[in-house]
Design a protein around this motif. Structure first.
Motif, PDB file in Angstrom:
ATOM      1  N   LYS A  88       0.861  -1.185   0.000  1.00 25.33           N
ATOM      2  CA  LYS A  88       0.000   0.000   0.000  1.00 25.33           C
ATOM      3  C   LYS A  88       0.894   1.230   0.000  1.00 25.33           C
ATOM      4  CE  LYS A  88      -3.868   2.177   2.470  1.00 25.33           C
ATOM      5  NZ  LYS A  88      -4.753   2.091   3.657  1.00 25.33           N
ATOM      6  N   GLN A 136      -5.921  -7.505   4.252  1.00 26.71           N
ATOM      7  CA  GLN A 136      -5.486  -6.160   4.642  1.00 26.71           C
ATOM      8  C   GLN A 136      -3.983  -6.059   4.909  1.00 26.71           C
ATOM      9  OE1 GLN A 136      -8.117  -4.018   7.370  1.00 26.71           O
ATOM     10  NE2 GLN A 136      -9.531  -5.753   7.278  1.00 26.71           N
ATOM     11  N   MET A 137      -3.313  -7.179   4.954  1.00 22.83           N
ATOM     12  CA  MET A 137      -1.857  -7.206   5.176  1.00 22.83           C
ATOM     13  C   MET A 137      -1.336  -8.560   4.731  1.00 22.83           C
ATOM     14  SD  MET A 137      -1.723  -7.671   9.324  1.00 22.83           S
ATOM     15  CE  MET A 137      -3.030  -6.479   9.590  1.00 22.83           C
ATOM     16  N   THR A 138      -0.022  -8.675   4.620  1.00 21.79           N
ATOM     17  CA  THR A 138       0.565  -9.973   4.275  1.00 21.79           C
ATOM     18  C   THR A 138       0.720 -10.792   5.555  1.00 21.79           C
ATOM     19  OG1 THR A 138       2.841  -9.250   4.588  1.00 21.79           O
ATOM     20  CG2 THR A 138       1.877  -8.925   2.400  1.00 21.79           C
ATOM     21  N   GLU A 140       3.712  -9.446   7.415  1.00 24.79           N
ATOM     22  CA  GLU A 140       3.443  -8.231   8.193  1.00 24.79           C
ATOM     23  C   GLU A 140       2.703  -8.567   9.475  1.00 24.79           C
ATOM     24  OE1 GLU A 140       3.082  -4.938   4.584  1.00 24.79           O
ATOM     25  OE2 GLU A 140       1.327  -6.094   5.169  1.00 24.79           O
ATOM     26  N   GLN A 167       4.103  -8.074  13.467  1.00 28.43           N
ATOM     27  CA  GLN A 167       3.392  -7.300  14.484  1.00 28.43           C
ATOM     28  C   GLN A 167       3.038  -8.160  15.696  1.00 28.43           C
ATOM     29  OE1 GLN A 167       0.400  -4.373  13.195  1.00 28.43           O
ATOM     30  NE2 GLN A 167       0.936  -4.863  11.087  1.00 28.43           N
TER      31      GLN A 167
END
Length: 668
Positions: free
Chosen positions: A158, A608-610, A613, A617
């Protein structure tokens, strides 16, 4: 050359270059060195310039590249990904500059950039989101490798602005990653990659994105695929700053030049410094900076008139194989090495080149006495690229691998599924000395002054039999060694003493356990904290650790199951060698957030994310990621198309979240 002979030679060159192009672009297995391909291509260009009516539509000079592989989906580029023309010396560069200035005037600027030796890709973004990525292919049609490109962390999923654009870049494998990958493949007896470019290309064309994700690929974005003026940009240098601002990784080593002399100075600088870079480059790209002048200059059928690539002098040379020697590594793999007539390559004198394994010798039909082409790219070990068959005299001697170890005379074995021959004798002196050399190396225990020659002498004199004996050495013993003075001996004793307090991951890597590299050693040390806890771990406990696979887990359990190894660990403990992790561990109290202290499994596709990622987190918040669901699993996070792991979690009544819940908790 008269026209008839020229036509015959043109036909020969067309056929050869088409075959070499197919091997290079389609199969990713170059048939000849780049230097030879360039030489043949230049010969064809010269003949076509002399006889324009011999320029055929299917000539390699009239096409952009090879056809894409048919095993993946094809992508048609909205704007062709054209190749660059090449220049090879100062004279060629001055001629390029003259053509540019005659077409656009003297106010032009050049942007000089490093030519990354990788795989060209196109990345498409819609409203700031990455939607598709493709290889260059033949310039018009490439291959859809979106799923593999998404695994590269330096490619933003993104952007910082919701813009729609296409960008072009070069995916590459850093030198360090390349060496680590080839070391792992060598230990498994697999075929080694010839260079980082082939390794990167092979990784991106894998059908399984997990393989690409494991290869530590990187990317530099070098331009916008469309019209830069659409984004209110007036020149190329400005566009790279704009792309960096959007979140793309661009190469900072570029320079804006106003004269060809400044361009030549830039080329000279990086010709000298190229081997200091952490990635491979094979030349310098020179582009007219201003978009207005780019438009005025335009394009040929295959390349822009406003850009060219200066190719570094070939780092491939011819020499003679005088002998083939065998060496035994610390894992028992027997590796053949060509002994060569000394020759200068990439600024160093080369007398040896790796032949990797018996299959490679047979495939290339390398014989003692052959004239061969060798290559040394950067700091990569020299290798034999090809045999010059037309220079054979029939006096060359074929080479046969032995049936017994050259160091201990034990029978060699070939493990099923491996290419390499191995010596499996644990008391093999070559394996012991190689293991000692690895243990004291910089990335392991880092005992400065205890080099290869000293280790070999210590073993030969009976002073060191295994790694624990290093910590029994005295200054008096060291002074008895060849070329060991009082100061050197004192420094070495001090270095050995200092290594006792190294953190556990240094020792663990130094032990040389198969499949446990530096990163694996750090992950294991950080997780368990002490060597005793690691030794007590089961395979099931090991594979639950993020990034620890079954092969590594099997290898660790097998290694520490050995009574000899446990006795060695006890001797290290008695020698006051530190067996604990002294680095920074993640210590977050359970209950501090929804992840701290929990064993978590990720499965399915996230929107919304890999997965990478999300994993990063979760780990930052103290969660412990696992690759499999068990009774010890606290939480399963299930994306779209979750399969058997979701079923097992339900069966074991493990708490299950969807992606929306994950995002909600991460944002708290």
């Amino acid at each position: 050359m008269d026209r008839l002979k020229a036509e015959q030679r043109v036909n020969e060159l067309n056929e050869m270059l088409r075959n070499y192009g197919h091997a290079y672009y389609v199969l990713d297995k170059p048939a000849v060195p780049d230097a030879i391909y360039d030489q043949l291509l230049n010969e064809l260009i010269d003949l076509e310039t002399l006889y324009p009516d011999l320029v055929f539509p299917d000539s390699p000079t009239q096409r952009v590249g090879g056809a894409p592989l048919s095993t993946v989906d094809k992508v048609t580029h909205e704007r062709p990904m054209l190749s660059l023309s090449n220049v090879f010396d100062e004279k060629d560069l001055h001629e390029f500059d003259k053509r540019v200035r005659s077409g656009a005037g003297d106010k032009i600027e050049y942007v000089c950039e490093l030519k990354i030796d990788g795989l060209a890709v196109s990345l498409l973004y819609e409203n700031g989101k990455f939607v598709k990525g493709a290889t260059r292919g033949d310039g018009r049609i490439g291959e859809d490798i979106t799923v593999n490109l998404r695994t590269i962390r330096t490619i933003p999923l993104k952007l910082k602005e919701a813009v729609s654009l296409e960008v072009r870049g070069e995916v590459f494998m850093p030198k360090k990653s390349f060496h680590a990958l080839n070391e792992e493949r060598g230990e498994r007896g697999e075929e080694l990659f010839a260079n980082p470019r082939n390794a990167a290309a092979g990784s991106l064309r894998q059908l399984d994105p997990k393989i690409a994700a494991s290869r530590n690929l990187d990317v530099f974005i070098y331009g916008i695929g469309g019209d830069g003026e659409t984004y209110n940009l007036s020149n190329h240098d400005e566009s790279l700053d704009y792309l960096a601002g959007l979140g793309f990784k661009t190469n900072k080593e570029r320079r804006v030049c106003t004269t060809v002399e400044e361009v030549l100075a830039y080329i000279e600088k990086w010709t000298d410094k190229r081997n200091d870079l952490p990635y491979e480059i094979d030349g310098i790209v020179i582009k007219v900076n201003q978009f207005l002048y780019q438009q005025e200059l335009g394009f040929t059928a295959k390349s822009p008139k406003w850009a060219t690539a200066y190719k570094f002098p070939a780092e491939e040379v011819m020499t003679t194989v005088r002998d083939i020697e065998l060496s035994v590594g610390r894992t028992g793999v027997v590796t053949p090495t060509a002994i060569l007539d000394p020759v200068s390559v990439a600024g160093t004198t080369v007398q040896r080149a790796s032949l990797h394994n018996e299959d490679l010798i047979k495939e290339k039909d390398i014989r003692i006495g052959d004239k061969v082409i060798i290559r040394k790219a950067g700091d990569i070990i020299p290798e034999v690229v090809a045999v010059i068959l037309d220079q054979r005299t029939e006096e060359e001697l074929p080479f046969e691998m032995p049936t017994h170890c050259p160091a201990c005379d034990s029978e060699l074995v070939r493990i099923e599924g491996e290419v390499a021959l191995r010596c499996v004798n644990p008391q093999c002196p070559a394996q012991i000395t190689e293991g000692l050399i690895h243990f004291v190396s910089r990335n392991a225990m880092n005992i400065d002054g205890l080099g290869e020659k000293v280790i070999e002498q210590l073993y030969r004199e009976g002073l060191v039999h295994d790694i624990s004996d290093i910590y029994k050495l005295t200054k008096e013993q060291l002074l008895e060694l060849d070329r060991m003075g009082d100061k050197s001996a004192s420094n070495l004793v001090a270095a050995i003493e200092a290594s006792r307090s190294n953190s556990m991951e240094k020792l663990l890597f130094g032990l040389g356990i198969r499949h446990v590299g530096e990163r694996g050693a750090r992950i294991l040390s950080e997780h368990f904290g002490t060597l005793a806890q690691l030794i007590a771990a089961t395979k099931e406990e090991l594979v639950e650790i993020h990034e620890i696979g079954e092969k590594m887990a099997d290898s660790i359990v097998m290694y520490f199951d050995s009574e000899e190894v446990r006795a060695l660990v006890e001797r290290l403990h008695e020698a006051n060698v530190n067996l604990t992790y002294t680095g920074t561990r993640v210590r977050i109290e359970e209950g501090a957030n929804a992840f701290a202290g929990k064993k978590i499994v990720l499965t399915g596709k996230l929107e919304q994310m890999t997965r990478q990622e999300a994993s990063a987190q979760i780990e930052a918040l103290g969660g412990k990621l696992s690759g499999s669901v068990s009774k010890k699993t606290d939480l399963l996070i299930a994306g779209e198309e979750a399969g058997s792991k979701l079923d097992k979690a339900r069966e074991l009544k493990v708490e299950i979240w969807d992606e929306a819940r994950l995002v909600e908790e991460l944002n708290k």
